[in-house]
Design a protein around this motif. Structure first.
Motif: not given
Length: 122
Positions: A27-31, A42-44
């Motif tokens: 659940d780690i994506t390009v933010a 991550g989600p934060d």
């Protein structure tokens, strides 16, 4: 303890594909995407891993990065995903009792030759 890590990449597009595939199961994506630098979170939503174009020249030394997975199934999912990308698998998922009981990890090579691990301690 670590605020963030930044890696310089020879081929930023290849590294982006690798890390989005490797970290998607976590659940780690390009933010954040600045074109020549990417922040993965991550989600934060707080970027902890940054990828950028190689700017200092020369040969970089191998870095070891380890990401925490919630369970063995996630480690296996990561292994299958990066294998489908054609990434070099250094060590297929298995338990490493020499580290401690329950240490289950996969080790792969990223496009820049870094040793990337996904591990669960459960």
């Amino acid at each position: 303890m670590i605020d963030h890590v930044s890696l310089q990449c020879d081929d930023l597009a290849a590294s982006r594909r690798f890390y989005e595939t490797l970290l998607g199961a976590l659940d780690i994506t390009v933010a954040m995407d600045f074109g020549d630098a990417l922040g993965l979170a991550g989600p934060d939503g707080d970027p902890k891993l940054w990828l950028g174009k190689q700017t200092t020249g020369g040969t970089q030394r191998e870095i070891h990065l380890a990401f925490t997975a919630p369970d063995r199934a996630t480690v296996q999912t990561v292994h299958e995903a990066v294998t489908a990308l054609g990434a070099e698998v250094l060590h297929a998922p298995r338990e490493w009792p020499e580290y401690h009981p329950g240490y289950y990890a996969v080790f792969v090579r990223d496009p820049d030759g870094n040793n990337v691990e996904v591990v669960t301690h459960a």
